[in-house]
Design a protein around this motif. Sequence first.
Motif, PDB file in Angstrom:
ATOM      1  N   SER A 195       0.759  -1.263   0.086  1.00 13.60           N
ATOM      2  CA  SER A 195      -0.102  -0.120   0.078  1.00 13.60           C
ATOM      3  C   SER A 195       0.720   1.345   0.024  1.00 13.60           C
ATOM      4  CB  SER A 195      -0.789   0.064   1.181  1.00 13.60           C
ATOM      5  OG  SER A 195      -0.121   0.060   2.328  1.00 13.60           O
ATOM      6  N   ARG A 196       0.201   2.376  -0.650  1.00  8.46           N
ATOM      7  CA  ARG A 196       1.074   3.703  -0.431  1.00  8.46           C
ATOM      8  C   ARG A 196       1.377   4.142   0.822  1.00  8.46           C
ATOM      9  NH1 ARG A 196      -0.223   8.516  -4.454  1.00  8.46           N
ATOM     10  NH2 ARG A 196       1.407   9.820  -4.017  1.00  8.46           N
ATOM     11  N   THR A 197       0.458   4.028   1.732  1.00  8.47           N
ATOM     12  CA  THR A 197       0.814   4.586   3.143  1.00  8.47           C
ATOM     13  C   THR A 197       1.852   3.411   4.040  1.00  8.47           C
ATOM     14  OG1 THR A 197      -1.024   3.428   4.062  1.00  8.47           O
ATOM     15  CG2 THR A 197      -1.348   5.892   3.524  1.00  8.47           C
ATOM     16  N   LYS A 252       4.037   2.027   2.370  1.00  7.41           N
ATOM     17  CA  LYS A 252       5.696   2.386   1.744  1.00  7.41           C
ATOM     18  C   LYS A 252       6.044   3.765   2.519  1.00  7.41           C
ATOM     19  CE  LYS A 252       4.946   0.452  -2.694  1.00  7.41           C
ATOM     20  NZ  LYS A 252       4.810   0.648  -4.317  1.00  7.41           N
ATOM     21  N   VAL A 253       5.256   4.506   2.862  1.00  5.59           N
ATOM     22  CA  VAL A 253       5.778   5.742   3.708  1.00  5.59           C
ATOM     23  C   VAL A 253       5.984   5.397   4.853  1.00  5.59           C
ATOM     24  CG1 VAL A 253       4.896   8.150   4.373  1.00  5.59           C
ATOM     25  CG2 VAL A 253       4.319   7.278   2.059  1.00  5.59           C
TER      26      VAL A 253
END
Length: 75
Positions: A8-10, A12-13
């Motif tokens: 997921s994008r979050t 990865k952050v």
Amino acid sequence: MSWFFSKSRTGKVIEGGLNLLDGAVGFGLLSGAAVVMAFGNFLLGGVLGAFALGVFARLSRRTKSNAASSPKKRT
């Protein structure tokens, strides 16, 4: 890290932030005690905020009792 975080994008952050934090601790730029203290402060703030919100919700729902709203009879 888990394979779920990297999809997921979050995730990865979060994973990138944790890698930066791990690198800073590894180089000695940041001590582990400082990280634990900051995390503890955020946790304590969250717990106290939730408690304050609960008290506010409890007091805002309170209605006046029947004894206070009814006129008193004189004997």
